[in-house]
Design a protein around this motif. Structure first.
Motif, PDB file in Angstrom:
ATOM      1  N   ASP A   1      12.330 -18.766 -29.736  1.00 15.44           N
ATOM      2  CA  ASP A   1      12.758 -19.185 -31.070  1.00 15.44           C
ATOM      3  C   ASP A   1      12.236 -20.560 -31.462  1.00 15.44           C
ATOM      4  OD1 ASP A   1      14.782 -16.967 -31.811  1.00 15.44           O
ATOM      5  OD2 ASP A   1      15.368 -17.563 -29.790  1.00 15.44           O
ATOM      6  N   GLY A   2      11.609 -21.251 -30.527  1.00 18.49           N
ATOM      7  CA  GLY A   2      11.051 -22.554 -30.818  1.00 18.49           C
ATOM      8  C   GLY A   2      10.362 -23.128 -29.601  1.00 18.49           C
ATOM      9  N   ALA A   3       9.524 -24.164 -29.828  1.00 20.39           N
ATOM     10  CA  ALA A   3       8.782 -24.771 -28.720  1.00 20.39           C
ATOM     11  C   ALA A   3       8.508 -26.236 -29.036  1.00 20.39           C
ATOM     12  CB  ALA A   3       7.474 -24.022 -28.470  1.00 20.39           C
ATOM     13  N   ILE A   4       8.657 -27.074 -28.020  1.00 18.57           N
ATOM     14  CA  ILE A   4       8.412 -28.510 -28.124  1.00 18.57           C
ATOM     15  C   ILE A   4       7.501 -28.913 -26.969  1.00 18.57           C
ATOM     16  CG2 ILE A   4       9.459 -30.822 -28.138  1.00 18.57           C
ATOM     17  CD1 ILE A   4      12.140 -29.434 -28.854  1.00 18.57           C
ATOM     18  N   ILE A   5       6.490 -29.741 -27.259  1.00 23.57           N
ATOM     19  CA  ILE A   5       5.702 -30.324 -26.175  1.00 23.57           C
ATOM     20  C   ILE A   5       5.770 -31.846 -26.299  1.00 23.57           C
ATOM     21  CG2 ILE A   5       4.217 -28.332 -25.827  1.00 23.57           C
ATOM     22  CD1 ILE A   5       2.043 -29.649 -27.428  1.00 23.57           C
ATOM     23  N   GLN A   6       6.057 -32.503 -25.173  1.00 26.77           N
ATOM     24  CA  GLN A   6       6.177 -33.972 -25.127  1.00 26.77           C
ATOM     25  C   GLN A   6       5.215 -34.512 -24.086  1.00 26.77           C
ATOM     26  OE1 GLN A   6       7.903 -36.028 -22.421  1.00 26.77           O
ATOM     27  NE2 GLN A   6       6.970 -37.737 -23.531  1.00 26.77           N
ATOM     28  N   ALA A   7       4.409 -35.491 -24.490  1.00 24.61           N
ATOM     29  CA  ALA A   7       3.382 -36.098 -23.630  1.00 24.61           C
ATOM     30  C   ALA A   7       2.312 -35.097 -23.217  1.00 24.61           C
ATOM     31  CB  ALA A   7       4.009 -36.753 -22.403  1.00 24.61           C
ATOM     32  N   PRO A   8       1.699 -34.394 -24.196  1.00 23.06           N
ATOM     33  CA  PRO A   8       0.580 -33.507 -23.863  1.00 23.06           C
ATOM     34  C   PRO A   8      -0.689 -34.327 -23.651  1.00 23.06           C
ATOM     35  CG  PRO A   8       0.967 -33.488 -26.234  1.00 23.06           C
ATOM     36  CD  PRO A   8       2.001 -34.403 -25.640  1.00 23.06           C
ATOM     37  N   VAL A   9      -1.093 -34.491 -22.406  1.00 29.72           N
ATOM     38  CA  VAL A   9      -2.228 -35.357 -22.094  1.00 29.72           C
ATOM     39  C   VAL A   9      -3.249 -34.600 -21.262  1.00 29.72           C
ATOM     40  CG1 VAL A   9      -0.879 -37.478 -22.227  1.00 29.72           C
ATOM     41  CG2 VAL A   9      -1.048 -36.277 -20.048  1.00 29.72           C
ATOM     42  N   SER A  10      -4.419 -35.204 -21.117  1.00 35.83           N
ATOM     43  CA  SER A  10      -5.535 -34.589 -20.406  1.00 35.83           C
ATOM     44  C   SER A  10      -5.647 -35.155 -19.000  1.00 35.83           C
ATOM     45  CB  SER A  10      -6.837 -34.839 -21.168  1.00 35.83           C
ATOM     46  OG  SER A  10      -7.963 -34.543 -20.356  1.00 35.83           O
TER      47      SER A  10
ATOM     48  N   HIS B   1       7.175 -31.098 -20.699  1.00 41.30           N
ATOM     49  CA  HIS B   1       6.784 -32.501 -20.544  1.00 41.30           C
ATOM     50  C   HIS B   1       5.533 -32.563 -19.686  1.00 41.30           C
ATOM     51  CE1 HIS B   1       6.616 -36.600 -19.088  1.00 41.30           C
ATOM     52  NE2 HIS B   1       6.822 -36.169 -17.850  1.00 41.30           N
ATOM     53  N   SER B   2       4.528 -33.324 -20.123  1.00 38.55           N
ATOM     54  CA  SER B   2       3.302 -33.535 -19.362  1.00 38.55           C
ATOM     55  C   SER B   2       2.617 -32.195 -19.075  1.00 38.55           C
ATOM     56  CB  SER B   2       3.626 -34.306 -18.084  1.00 38.55           C
ATOM     57  OG  SER B   2       2.459 -34.789 -17.478  1.00 38.55           O
ATOM     58  N   THR B   3       2.391 -31.826 -17.810  1.00 40.45           N
ATOM     59  CA  THR B   3       1.751 -30.544 -17.528  1.00 40.45           C
ATOM     60  C   THR B   3       2.617 -29.382 -17.979  1.00 40.45           C
ATOM     61  OG1 THR B   3       0.554 -31.534 -15.669  1.00 40.45           O
ATOM     62  CG2 THR B   3       0.712 -29.133 -15.695  1.00 40.45           C
ATOM     63  N   GLY B   4       3.917 -29.619 -18.162  1.00 43.75           N
ATOM     64  CA  GLY B   4       4.763 -28.599 -18.780  1.00 43.75           C
ATOM     65  C   GLY B   4       4.286 -28.245 -20.174  1.00 43.75           C
ATOM     66  N   CYS B   5       3.544 -29.155 -20.826  1.00 48.29           N
ATOM     67  CA  CYS B   5       2.973 -28.859 -22.150  1.00 48.29           C
ATOM     68  C   CYS B   5       1.877 -27.809 -22.035  1.00 48.29           C
ATOM     69  CB  CYS B   5       2.412 -30.129 -22.783  1.00 48.29           C
ATOM     70  SG  CYS B   5       3.633 -31.422 -23.108  1.00 48.29           S
ATOM     71  N   GLN B   6       1.042 -27.910 -20.980  1.00 44.80           N
ATOM     72  CA  GLN B   6       0.050 -26.859 -20.750  1.00 44.80           C
ATOM     73  C   GLN B   6       0.745 -25.509 -20.575  1.00 44.80           C
ATOM     74  OE1 GLN B   6      -0.728 -30.156 -19.759  1.00 44.80           O
ATOM     75  NE2 GLN B   6      -2.347 -29.953 -18.235  1.00 44.80           N
ATOM     76  N   ASP B   7       1.848 -25.524 -19.818  1.00 42.97           N
ATOM     77  CA  ASP B   7       2.590 -24.286 -19.612  1.00 42.97           C
ATOM     78  C   ASP B   7       3.064 -23.697 -20.936  1.00 42.97           C
ATOM     79  OD1 ASP B   7       2.365 -24.261 -16.841  1.00 42.97           O
ATOM     80  OD2 ASP B   7       4.233 -25.361 -16.528  1.00 42.97           O
TER      81      ASP B   7
END
Length: 372
Positions: A169-178, A119-125
């Motif tokens: 086995d899978g990956a989800i990104i929620q709220a990937p923002v700049s 979530h959020s910066t977790g998307c960068q991760d």
């Protein structure tokens, strides 16, 4: 993305796992009588920690009768640790959590699946985990983290990090923002305290000073040549551009978030800006295929918030997602990816019941695809 006050969350029972020396993960286990061989590892954003992202409670409840449990690792960058952290260090620690969860689940329930969700910066991760060289290039400065050795200091040298990341086995990104675009929009609009001109002057001076003295040399305790340490950006600056006054922010992390050389040369944290060129996207989304850390039967799912407060109004979200899909490759882009109508950044506002239902349905459907 930007830090926020902790959200209230319902209490949920679970198990605290020490997944590597000095770091723990909480496994939510409401239904311990049902086999739980599969794991969803959730990574929050800047300032997040256990229980700070409200919709995780909805996911936990929805997974009650399934074979999935949620792991929430506490990274060195959790809570206020983000200010002196890096997404490079984050992915090393996430890799250790993935390794631990696989081994633990196999010994308890048998071999299962592991999905990572940011979530959020977790998307960068998550994107960095999937696209960075494996093992990743070692940082050029000394890092201080919860996973320490010897006298508590970790000395970085040229070469690669010690940790090889396992495939997921899978990956989800929620709220990937700049972060960069959010900051630039604030500089353009100003705040209750500062005019746009004043904000721009404060930020420009902070960037120049951070670039001029990003590191300071300190003598090594190992009898080796001097090593570099991060300097800190004054709190009077970081607080004025929206970061918590109590959070120390290193010059290195500040420059990574502001990314002053973008869009031509984006820094580590700048992955989701709308003005990044195709070449920059090839180095992130486009590198996922070659790394082979995401299994092909479970493509990346992107859930973008339709009313994300951190996204400037000029950003065309539909166009942005199409560019990401092109860079990633259509076969690695999950068909369930979408812009969730009316969703705020963390889906935590009073009017977010319907967007949260959509998000939970999407996550459950995705996990069902992975499980097949």
């Amino acid at each position: 993305m930007r830090t926020k006050p902790p959200a209230s969350a319902k209490g949920n029972p679970g198990i605290l796992h020490p997944y590597t020396p000095g770091l723990v993960a909480f496994e939510y286990t409401r239904n311990t009588h049902h086999p739980k061989p599969h794991t969803l590892i959730f990574i929050g954003g800047l300032g997040d920690g256990l229980g700070t992202v409200e919709y995780v409670t909805d996911i936990i409840e929805a997974l009650y009768g399934t074979k999935w449990s949620v792991f929430a690792p506490v990274l060195s960058s959790s809570y206020s640790g983000w200010g002196t952290g890096s997404i490079g260090r984050d992915i090393d620690e996430i890799a250790q959590c993935v390794q631990y969860a696989r081994k633990y689940k196999e010994s308890t329930w048998g071999a299962g699946k592991v999905v990572v969700m940011g979530h959020s910066t977790g998307c960068q991760d998550i994107l960095h985990y999937l696209s960075c060289a494996n093992p990743r290039p070692r940082d050029e400065v000394a890092e201080q983290s919860g996973n320490t050795r010897g006298n508590g200091k970790v000395r970085s040298v040229e070469g690669t990090a010690e940790i090889t990341r396992p495939a997921v086995d899978g990956a989800i990104i929620q709220a990937p923002v700049s972060d960069r675009e959010a900051i630039l929009w604030e500089l353009k609009t100003g705040t209750d305290r500062d005019s746009p001109a004043a904000m721009q002057e404060v930020c420009q001076r902070a960037v120049l000073e951070a670039q001029r003295s990003t590191y300071e040399d300190q003598d090594s305790d190992y009898g080796c040549p001097p090593i570099k340490r991060d300097t800190l950006v004054p709190e009077t600056v970081t607080a004025r551009i929206g970061y918590p006054a109590a959070t120390a922010v290193s010059s290195r992390r500040f420059l990574s978030l502001v990314s002053p050389n973008s869009p031509q040369n984006p820094d580590e944290d700048d992955m989701f800006s709308s003005d990044l060129g195709d070449e920059a996207l090839k180095r992130t989304f486009g590198a996922v295929r070659d790394r082979r850390l995401l299994k092909s039967n479970a493509p990346l799912m992107v859930l973008y918030s339709g009313r994300d407060q951190s996204v400037p109004p000029y950003v065309d979200k539909e166009v942005l997602l199409r560019r990401w899909r092109t860079a990633l490759g259509g076969d690695l882009w999950h068909t369930g990816s979408m812009i969730i109508p009316g969703a705020s950044h963390a889906l935590s506002d009073d009017d977010q019941a319907e967007p949260r239902q959509i998000l939970v349905r999407k996550v459950l459907a995705y996990l069902g695809d992975v499980e097949v």
